[in-house]
Design a protein around this motif. Structure first.
Motif, PDB file in Angstrom:
ATOM      1  N   LEU A 122      -0.666   4.225  -8.107  1.00 59.68           N
ATOM      2  CA  LEU A 122      -0.009   3.843  -5.635  1.00 59.68           C
ATOM      3  C   LEU A 122      -0.416   4.040  -4.714  1.00 59.68           C
ATOM      4  O   LEU A 122       0.303   5.532  -5.046  1.00 59.68           O
ATOM      5  CB  LEU A 122       1.567   3.313  -6.580  1.00 59.68           C
ATOM      6  N   LEU A 123      -0.756   3.535  -4.247  1.00 60.29           N
ATOM      7  CA  LEU A 123      -0.907   4.102  -2.890  1.00 60.29           C
ATOM      8  C   LEU A 123       0.038   3.818  -2.029  1.00 60.29           C
ATOM      9  O   LEU A 123       0.550   2.123  -2.038  1.00 60.29           O
ATOM     10  CB  LEU A 123      -2.927   3.792  -2.133  1.00 60.29           C
ATOM     11  N   LEU A 124       1.070   4.763  -1.439  1.00 56.67           N
ATOM     12  CA  LEU A 124       2.233   3.853  -0.955  1.00 56.67           C
ATOM     13  C   LEU A 124       1.691   4.154   0.904  1.00 56.67           C
ATOM     14  O   LEU A 124       1.260   5.493   1.200  1.00 56.67           O
ATOM     15  CB  LEU A 124       3.195   4.407  -0.957  1.00 56.67           C
ATOM     16  N   ASP A 125       1.874   3.608   1.908  1.00 56.12           N
ATOM     17  CA  ASP A 125       2.419   3.228   3.088  1.00 56.12           C
ATOM     18  C   ASP A 125       3.194   4.526   3.929  1.00 56.12           C
ATOM     19  O   ASP A 125       4.136   4.478   2.742  1.00 56.12           O
ATOM     20  CB  ASP A 125       1.699   2.372   4.091  1.00 56.12           C
ATOM     21  N   PRO A 126       3.473   5.404   4.860  1.00 55.06           N
ATOM     22  CA  PRO A 126       4.196   6.005   5.925  1.00 55.06           C
ATOM     23  C   PRO A 126       5.596   5.561   5.740  1.00 55.06           C
ATOM     24  O   PRO A 126       6.543   5.698   5.385  1.00 55.06           O
ATOM     25  CB  PRO A 126       4.172   6.147   6.961  1.00 55.06           C
ATOM     26  N   ALA A 127       5.780   3.862   5.318  1.00 55.09           N
ATOM     27  CA  ALA A 127       6.816   3.050   5.346  1.00 55.09           C
ATOM     28  C   ALA A 127       7.249   3.080   4.114  1.00 55.09           C
ATOM     29  O   ALA A 127       8.342   2.367   3.409  1.00 55.09           O
ATOM     30  CB  ALA A 127       6.829   1.660   5.974  1.00 55.09           C
ATOM     31  N   LEU A 128       6.532   4.064   2.929  1.00 53.14           N
ATOM     32  CA  LEU A 128       7.192   3.351   0.747  1.00 53.14           C
ATOM     33  C   LEU A 128       6.278   2.045   0.882  1.00 53.14           C
ATOM     34  O   LEU A 128       7.081   1.481  -0.012  1.00 53.14           O
ATOM     35  CB  LEU A 128       8.403   4.474   1.035  1.00 53.14           C
ATOM     36  N   ARG A 129       6.236   1.830   1.233  1.00 53.83           N
ATOM     37  CA  ARG A 129       5.182   0.283   1.357  1.00 53.83           C
ATOM     38  C   ARG A 129       4.028   0.095   0.381  1.00 53.83           C
ATOM     39  O   ARG A 129       2.993   0.671   0.769  1.00 53.83           O
ATOM     40  CB  ARG A 129       5.105  -1.144   2.786  1.00 53.83           C
ATOM     41  N   VAL A 130       4.144  -0.673  -0.780  1.00 57.00           N
ATOM     42  CA  VAL A 130       2.658   0.044  -1.951  1.00 57.00           C
ATOM     43  C   VAL A 130       1.788  -1.395  -1.392  1.00 57.00           C
ATOM     44  O   VAL A 130       1.659  -2.255  -1.325  1.00 57.00           O
ATOM     45  CB  VAL A 130       2.854  -0.998  -3.261  1.00 57.00           C
ATOM     46  N   HIS A 131       0.619  -0.816  -0.961  1.00 59.59           N
ATOM     47  CA  HIS A 131      -1.357  -1.371  -0.132  1.00 59.59           C
ATOM     48  C   HIS A 131      -1.852  -1.757  -1.362  1.00 59.59           C
ATOM     49  O   HIS A 131      -2.795  -2.209  -0.986  1.00 59.59           O
ATOM     50  CB  HIS A 131      -1.410  -0.894   1.122  1.00 59.59           C
ATOM     51  N   TYR A 132      -1.841  -0.679  -2.773  1.00 58.80           N
ATOM     52  CA  TYR A 132      -2.530  -0.880  -3.662  1.00 58.80           C
ATOM     53  C   TYR A 132      -2.562  -0.179  -4.962  1.00 58.80           C
ATOM     54  O   TYR A 132      -0.793   0.823  -5.344  1.00 58.80           O
ATOM     55  CB  TYR A 132      -3.954   0.495  -3.509  1.00 58.80           C
TER      56      TYR A 132
ATOM     57  N   ARG B  70       2.928  11.923   8.104  1.00 55.76           N
ATOM     58  CA  ARG B  70       3.064  12.439   7.275  1.00 55.76           C
ATOM     59  C   ARG B  70       1.402  11.252   6.378  1.00 55.76           C
ATOM     60  O   ARG B  70       1.900  10.047   6.952  1.00 55.76           O
ATOM     61  CB  ARG B  70       4.292  11.938   7.121  1.00 55.76           C
ATOM     62  N   PRO B  71       0.605  12.189   5.774  1.00 56.95           N
ATOM     63  CA  PRO B  71      -0.142  11.001   4.906  1.00 56.95           C
ATOM     64  C   PRO B  71       0.196  10.135   4.375  1.00 56.95           C
ATOM     65  O   PRO B  71       1.335  10.449   3.944  1.00 56.95           O
ATOM     66  CB  PRO B  71      -1.230  12.098   4.508  1.00 56.95           C
ATOM     67  N   ASP B  72      -0.927   9.188   3.762  1.00 55.76           N
ATOM     68  CA  ASP B  72      -0.650   8.147   2.574  1.00 55.76           C
ATOM     69  C   ASP B  72      -0.507   9.027   1.378  1.00 55.76           C
ATOM     70  O   ASP B  72      -0.299   9.924   1.358  1.00 55.76           O
ATOM     71  CB  ASP B  72      -1.588   7.169   2.485  1.00 55.76           C
ATOM     72  N   THR B  73       1.091   8.635   0.458  1.00 57.54           N
ATOM     73  CA  THR B  73       0.758   8.925  -0.688  1.00 57.54           C
ATOM     74  C   THR B  73       0.774   8.234  -1.911  1.00 57.54           C
ATOM     75  O   THR B  73       0.284   6.992  -2.220  1.00 57.54           O
ATOM     76  CB  THR B  73       2.598   9.477  -0.595  1.00 57.54           C
ATOM     77  N   MET B  74       0.123   9.127  -3.087  1.00 61.54           N
ATOM     78  CA  MET B  74      -0.301   8.589  -4.341  1.00 61.54           C
ATOM     79  C   MET B  74       0.975   8.455  -5.232  1.00 61.54           C
ATOM     80  O   MET B  74       1.506   9.802  -5.549  1.00 61.54           O
ATOM     81  CB  MET B  74      -1.583   9.202  -4.918  1.00 61.54           C
TER      82      MET B  74
END
Length: 366
Positions: A196-206, A276-280
């Motif tokens: 899962l890839l999450l944006d800085p707001a911890l929303r899943v975008h993939y 902060r970069p996006d998180t995997m």
């Protein structure tokens, strides 16, 4: 149509393949052309590809790509004179005298059936710049019986050409980036464990299919929207910090346990973007086969192949000497590799590593 409107249409088409047919139509309308085409020379092949066209029959496009491009006198003369240089604008009559054109098989058996006779063309790209688009040219045609293009038409196209080049170059870059994204995603889609890839707001975008399957099977979707003070949310917020290391938590949900690992993504961002970069987030079922689970951990922590060979024995609780014997390596080598594994996983002792491999305290679902 005004030049400003045309320029706006050019830049509005960046990133939208389908929009370029309309752009070509507007260019043709603006200069009184009856047929127009944007031609991209085939990559790693000799044929031509009609990237966009207006009022150009499909059968004619196919015939040109299959046969007539080899007999195009405009192309032949342009190549002979070295005129295919980015930024060049030409009248067809400057390349091939009108009377000479009428005697060619290219005109008699191809152009006049479109119908097309008078040509105004420009070289959008010659393909010589590495980061630029492939060789590309725009061709505008008027049919027999209409006035030929003149110096005023040539000046109009020369004025517009820098915008056409810039817009199409940006479009091609977006197109290539999208192809790379599609390739990367297709690779992620094939993985056995969830990504899962999450944006800085911890929303899943993939989320790849394995991740969606795990979340659906475990009815675990709420774990991705836990309160901000929850351990998982804290783990995710810390994942992109400077010097961050992969971290693992076990998420217990409905009697099953998911192993969740964060993977820092050191993506550079502009000054105005969140630092902060996006998180995997990687997911696997802890009840899955040990081979899959251990491979998941080995990849997530960047263990070497030799180090990863120790994990099955550690997972089974075997003494280190026994693991070394089974692998045919010296005990000192096994100790050295274990020390490296502990350092990479952030563990202090082998018991900590055992907890990481299967006996971590569960993260309570709210």
């Amino acid at each position: 149509m005004s030049s400003d409107a045309l320029i706006h249409a050019l830049y509005a088409a960046v990133g939208d393949d389908a929009a370029w047919n309309e752009v070509v139509r507007q260019l043709a309308t603006a200069c009184g052309a009856g047929t127009a085409m944007l031609v991209v020379k085939g990559e790693h092949q000799r044929d031509q590809a009609f990237y966009a066209a207006w009022n150009h029959p499909e059968a004619s496009a196919r015939a040109y790509s299959d046969h007539w491009w080899r007999h195009d006198p405009f192309v032949r003369v342009g190549v002979q004179r070295g005129l295919f240089v980015a930024g060049t604008v030409m009248l067809g009559s400057e390349l091939v005298p009108p009377r000479q054109l009428l005697r060619t098989a290219f005109y008699r058996n191809f152009l006049r059936h479109i119908p097309a006779r008078h040509l105004l063309t420009c070289v959008v790209s010659d393909g010589q710049t590495p980061d630029q688009i492939p060789p590309t040219h725009l061709s505008l045609f008027r049919p027999d019986g209409e006035a030929d293009f003149d110096a005023a038409d040539k000046h109009w196209l020369a004025t517009l050409l820098p915008h056409l080049q810039r817009a199409f170059r940006q479009h091609w870059r977006v197109r290539r980036l999208q192809e790379q994204v599609d390739l990367y995603r297709s690779g992620l889609d094939e993985l056995d464990f969830g990504v899962l890839l999450l944006d800085p707001a911890l929303r899943v975008h993939y989320a790849n299919p394995a991740a969606r399957r795990l979340l659906d099977e475990n009815r675990a979707k709420p774990i991705l929207s836990l309160p901000r003070n929850d351990a998982l949310a804290h783990l995710l917020r810390e994942a992109g910090g400077e010097g961050a290391q992969p971290r693992v938590l076990v998420l217990e949900t409905h009697g099953r346990r998911l192993l969740a690992m964060t993977a820092p993504m050191p993506v550079q961002r502009p000054a105005w973007s969140p630092s902060r970069p996006d998180t995997m987030l990687l997911l696997t079922d802890q009840d899955d086969t040990p081979a899959t689970l251990l491979d998941f951990l080995a990849q997530g922590f960047g263990l070497s192949r030799a180090e990863a060979r120790l994990l099955p024995g550690i997972y089974r609780g075997q003494p280190l000497g026994e693991i070394a014997d089974a692998l045919g390596i010296k005990p000192s080598t096994a100790r050295s590799q274990l020390s490296s594994i502990l350092a990479r996983t952030g563990c202090q002792r082998q018991q900590d590593l055992l907890r990481l491999l299967g006996k971590l305290p569960p993260l309570r679902e709210t």
